[in-house]
Design an enzyme around this catalytic site. Structure first.
Site, PDB file in Angstrom:
ATOM      1  N   ASN A  12      42.806  29.126 -29.484  1.00 18.40           N
ATOM      2  CA  ASN A  12      41.951  30.306 -29.589  1.00 18.40           C
ATOM      3  C   ASN A  12      42.658  31.471 -28.890  1.00 18.40           C
ATOM      4  O   ASN A  12      42.665  31.543 -27.664  1.00 18.40           O
ATOM      5  CB  ASN A  12      40.594  29.996 -28.934  1.00 18.40           C
ATOM      6  CG  ASN A  12      39.662  31.190 -28.946  1.00 18.40           C
ATOM      7  OD1 ASN A  12      39.945  32.216 -29.559  1.00 18.40           O
ATOM      8  ND2 ASN A  12      38.529  31.051 -28.257  1.00 18.40           N
ATOM      9  N   LYS A  14      41.889  34.531 -28.871  1.00 14.98           N
ATOM     10  CA  LYS A  14      40.956  35.571 -28.399  1.00 14.98           C
ATOM     11  C   LYS A  14      41.495  36.960 -28.768  1.00 14.98           C
ATOM     12  O   LYS A  14      42.125  37.119 -29.810  1.00 14.98           O
ATOM     13  CB  LYS A  14      40.682  35.395 -26.911  1.00 14.98           C
ATOM     14  CG  LYS A  14      40.252  33.948 -26.589  1.00 14.98           C
ATOM     15  CD  LYS A  14      39.734  33.731 -25.211  1.00 14.98           C
ATOM     16  CE  LYS A  14      39.323  32.267 -25.056  1.00 14.98           C
ATOM     17  NZ  LYS A  14      38.769  31.968 -23.751  1.00 14.98           N
ATOM     18  N   HIS A  98      31.193  30.429 -29.707  1.00 16.17           N
ATOM     19  CA  HIS A  98      32.003  30.414 -28.491  1.00 16.17           C
ATOM     20  C   HIS A  98      31.202  31.060 -27.355  1.00 16.17           C
ATOM     21  O   HIS A  98      30.453  32.012 -27.582  1.00 16.17           O
ATOM     22  CB  HIS A  98      33.321  31.167 -28.714  1.00 16.17           C
ATOM     23  CG  HIS A  98      34.263  30.979 -27.572  1.00 16.17           C
ATOM     24  ND1 HIS A  98      34.163  31.707 -26.412  1.00 16.17           N
ATOM     25  CD2 HIS A  98      35.294  30.121 -27.393  1.00 16.17           C
ATOM     26  CE1 HIS A  98      35.109  31.305 -25.561  1.00 16.17           C
ATOM     27  NE2 HIS A  98      35.799  30.336 -26.143  1.00 16.17           N
ATOM     28  N   GLU A 100      31.922  33.083 -25.129  1.00 15.89           N
ATOM     29  CA  GLU A 100      32.112  34.524 -24.936  1.00 15.89           C
ATOM     30  C   GLU A 100      31.265  35.326 -25.920  1.00 15.89           C
ATOM     31  O   GLU A 100      31.038  36.521 -25.719  1.00 15.89           O
ATOM     32  CB  GLU A 100      33.617  34.863 -25.037  1.00 15.89           C
ATOM     33  CG  GLU A 100      34.342  34.395 -23.781  1.00 15.89           C
ATOM     34  CD  GLU A 100      35.794  34.026 -23.978  1.00 15.89           C
ATOM     35  OE1 GLU A 100      36.385  34.394 -25.003  1.00 15.89           O
ATOM     36  OE2 GLU A 100      36.338  33.335 -23.089  1.00 15.89           O
ATOM     37  N   GLU A 170      32.584  22.954 -24.280  1.00 17.82           N
ATOM     38  CA  GLU A 170      33.289  23.878 -23.393  1.00 17.82           C
ATOM     39  C   GLU A 170      32.349  24.326 -22.268  1.00 17.82           C
ATOM     40  O   GLU A 170      31.541  25.255 -22.463  1.00 17.82           O
ATOM     41  CB  GLU A 170      33.746  25.106 -24.175  1.00 17.82           C
ATOM     42  CG  GLU A 170      34.664  24.782 -25.333  1.00 17.82           C
ATOM     43  CD  GLU A 170      35.532  25.981 -25.704  1.00 17.82           C
ATOM     44  OE1 GLU A 170      36.742  25.879 -25.552  1.00 17.82           O
ATOM     45  OE2 GLU A 170      34.985  27.009 -26.110  1.00 17.82           O
ATOM     46  N   GLY A 176      38.738  29.789 -18.966  1.00 18.23           N
ATOM     47  CA  GLY A 176      39.554  30.876 -18.440  1.00 18.23           C
ATOM     48  C   GLY A 176      39.578  30.959 -16.923  1.00 18.23           C
ATOM     49  O   GLY A 176      40.032  31.950 -16.358  1.00 18.23           O
ATOM     50  N   SER A 216      40.133  25.497 -19.743  1.00 12.72           N
ATOM     51  CA  SER A 216      41.311  25.326 -18.892  1.00 12.72           C
ATOM     52  C   SER A 216      42.090  24.051 -19.198  1.00 12.72           C
ATOM     53  O   SER A 216      42.580  23.375 -18.286  1.00 12.72           O
ATOM     54  CB  SER A 216      40.919  25.404 -17.409  1.00 12.72           C
ATOM     55  OG  SER A 216      40.380  26.686 -17.123  1.00 12.72           O
TER      56      SER A 216
HETATM   57  P1  PGA Z   1      40.785  28.535 -21.722  1.00 13.58           P
HETATM   58  O1  PGA Z   1      39.778  28.943 -22.915  1.00 13.58           O
HETATM   59  O2  PGA Z   1      41.623  27.409 -22.229  1.00 13.58           O
HETATM   60  O3  PGA Z   1      41.556  29.780 -21.428  1.00 13.58           O
HETATM   61  O4  PGA Z   1      39.921  28.096 -20.566  1.00 13.58           O
HETATM   62  C1  PGA Z   1      39.194  27.950 -23.726  1.00 13.58           C
HETATM   63  C2  PGA Z   1      38.321  28.590 -24.771  1.00 13.58           C
HETATM   64  O5  PGA Z   1      37.745  29.649 -24.519  1.00 13.58           O
HETATM   65  O6  PGA Z   1      38.185  28.048 -25.884  1.00 13.58           O
END
Ligand code: PGA
Length: 263
Positions: A12, A14, A98, A100, A170, A176, A216
């Site tokens: 992803n 982003k 997601h 976010e 997640e 993140g 992460s």
């Molecule tokens: P990250 O993000 O690996 O940077 O923690 C995962 C995601 O948002 O799918």
């Protein structure tokens, strides 16, 4: 029971990369995907780069997906992108729900259910993201939140229509942040996902849906996470932007399937 679920790894991106950097990254990821056909690999670039990336990786086995799609089919929805548009530029997959978007843009389970309908109609593989916040986990409510999110988004969907469904667990507090869920906690959450799918549909369906972990995942923890029976791969943010790290993650997921054959 040993399963035949094919490992899945999503990258992803982003709102990152320039066009040139995205094309270069895609080329490197395509090489890794070609070297590890046991794993299904999908990258999710920003909308403007989708078509270019798809052309760049054509024939490599690497698929391309959208980071979101609209809940409506077409019409006056400024700034939104429909599932049909994604399909038309060669996307095979789409992320839905997601965190976010759930938390940053207040997307509801009802809206996610509509998006899921649109994805299915257009033959896109829906990757539905679920996961609890830190407060919800600390209240002991992680399982309840996961089950509720699944019930909400899957409402009105038949088992047959969801044949391609992937669930990404997640935990919001791990995305993140560099904080990964303990493997035992991730495993327990994945069991909750599968049990909820069994309750909603059937044990057979629950057993065949891929449930991947996100939050992460990086080159050093991927092998441990993917070594769990319940964890069918990962949805990766930050580490998917570093070609060498993402290649290691893909290799870890692919070796999961050879480990299984050896069992
Ligand atoms: P990250 O993000 O690996 O940077 O923690 C995962 C995601 O948002 O799918």
């Amino acid at each position: 029971m040993a399963t035949t679920r094919r490992p899945f790894v999503g990258g992803n991106w982003k709102m990152n990369t320039t066009r040139a950097a995205g094309l270069e990254l895609a080329r490197a990821v395509a090489d890794a995907a070609r070297a590890h056909p046991e794993a299904e690999v999908v990258v999710y670039p920003s909308f403007p780069f989708l078509e270019g990336v798809r052309e760049r990786v054509s024939g490599s086995g690497l698929s391309v997906g959208g980071q979101d799609c609209a809940g409506h089919q077409t019409g006056a929805h400024t700034g939104q992108v429909s599932a049909a548009m994604l399909q038309e530029v060669g996307c095979a997959s789409v992320l839905i729900g997601h965190s976010e978007r759930r938390h940053g843009l207040s997307e509801s389970d009802a809206l996610l259910s509509m998006k899921l309908h649109r994805a299915v109609e257009c033959g896109l593989q829906p990757v539905l993201c679920v996961g609890e916040t830190l407060a919800q986990r600390e209240e002991g409510n992680a399982d309840g939140v996961i089950a509720q999110q699944l019930h909400g988004a899957l409402h009105g969907h038949s088992e047959q229509s969801l044949a391609a469904l992937v669930i990404a667990y997640e935990p919001v507090w791990a995305i993140g942040t560099g904080r990964t869920a303990a493997v035992s906690d991730a495993e327990a959450a994945h069991r909750t996902v599968r049990q909820t799918l069994a309750d909603l549909y059937s044990a057979r369906f629950a057993e065949q849906v891929r449930v991947v972990y996100g939050g992460s995942v990086h080159a050093k923890n991927a092998a441990e996470l993917f070594g769990c029976e319940e964890i069918d791969g990962g949805l990766v943010g930050g580490a998917s932007l570093v070609a060498a790290d993402f290649a290691t993650i893909i290799a870890s997921a692919a070796s999961r399937s050879s480990m299984r054959r050896g069992r």
